[in-house]
Write a protein that holds these residues in place. Sequence first.
Motif, mmCIF file in Angstrom:
data_model
loop_
_atom_site.group_PDB
_atom_site.id
_atom_site.type_symbol
_atom_site.label_atom_id
_atom_site.label_comp_id
_atom_site.label_asym_id
_atom_site.label_seq_id
_atom_site.Cartn_x
_atom_site.Cartn_y
_atom_site.Cartn_z
ATOM 1 N N PHE A 151 0.945 -1.241 0.097
ATOM 2 C CA PHE A 151 -0.092 -0.132 -0.072
ATOM 3 C C PHE A 151 0.798 1.136 0.252
ATOM 4 N N VAL A 152 0.500 2.241 -0.951
ATOM 5 C CA VAL A 152 1.236 3.408 -0.936
ATOM 6 C C VAL A 152 0.456 4.601 -0.601
ATOM 7 N N ALA A 153 -0.774 4.780 -0.994
ATOM 8 C CA ALA A 153 -1.705 5.776 -0.594
ATOM 9 C C ALA A 153 -3.118 5.406 -0.891
ATOM 10 N N GLY A 154 -3.958 6.175 -0.171
ATOM 11 C CA GLY A 154 -5.327 6.029 -0.653
ATOM 12 C C GLY A 154 -6.238 7.453 -0.401
ATOM 13 N N ILE A 155 -7.226 7.663 -1.269
ATOM 14 C CA ILE A 155 -7.853 8.716 -1.122
ATOM 15 C C ILE A 155 -9.607 8.315 -1.161
ATOM 16 N N SER A 156 -10.212 8.628 -0.104
ATOM 17 C CA SER A 156 -11.742 8.346 0.141
ATOM 18 C C SER A 156 -12.347 9.398 -0.987
ATOM 19 N N SER A 157 -13.845 8.952 -1.034
ATOM 20 C CA SER A 157 -14.602 9.652 -2.141
ATOM 21 C C SER A 157 -14.848 11.076 -1.360
ATOM 22 N N GLY A 158 -14.689 11.136 -0.165
ATOM 23 C CA GLY A 158 -14.570 12.568 0.397
ATOM 24 C C GLY A 158 -13.347 13.154 0.494
ATOM 25 N N ALA A 159 -12.202 12.808 0.007
ATOM 26 C CA ALA A 159 -11.009 13.183 -0.034
ATOM 27 C C ALA A 159 -10.296 13.218 1.053
ATOM 28 N N THR A 160 -10.503 12.433 1.822
ATOM 29 C CA THR A 160 -9.535 12.018 3.069
ATOM 30 C C THR A 160 -8.483 11.135 2.409
ATOM 31 N N THR A 161 -7.465 11.496 2.924
ATOM 32 C CA THR A 161 -6.211 10.608 2.364
ATOM 33 C C THR A 161 -5.586 9.974 3.359
ATOM 34 N N TYR A 162 -4.733 8.877 3.062
ATOM 35 C CA TYR A 162 -3.927 7.794 3.801
ATOM 36 C C TYR A 162 -2.820 7.510 3.141
ATOM 37 N N TYR A 163 -1.891 7.270 4.019
ATOM 38 C CA TYR A 163 -0.235 6.886 3.509
ATOM 39 C C TYR A 163 0.360 5.874 3.795
#
Length: 123
Positions: free
Chosen positions: A47-59
């Motif tokens: 896993f590198v990064a993620g972004i929710s439909s509401g634009a919350t980000t995860y790294y």
Amino acid sequence: QVQLVESGGGLVQAGGSLRLSCAASGGTFSSYDMGWFRQAPGKEREFVAGISSGATTYYGDLVKGRFTISRDNAKNTVYLQMNSLKVEDTAVYYCAVRLRSSSWSVPGIFGSWGQGTQVTVSS
């Protein structure tokens, strides 16, 4: 069925930058949670990064502070800006749609994987 196409990979020197794009077609892009993963030869998909439909980000821990994920719903595209690249960032980078609400770091909950784009960082 959504289809994803990654682009923007290439060869860059350590310390340099690249921006990856993942263009989606089909489906309702704005409603999707999106993720970027990478896989180096002989290693598991990471896993590198993620972004929710509401634009919350995860790294992922290895890229925090260096990579930025963003999305443009008008263009049906998710981006991965990669700065301060390291040799160990060398991998094929994939984008995918998150299918279930679970840990972002688990590849098994993602689907509609793109074909990947190669990123090579030289020393």
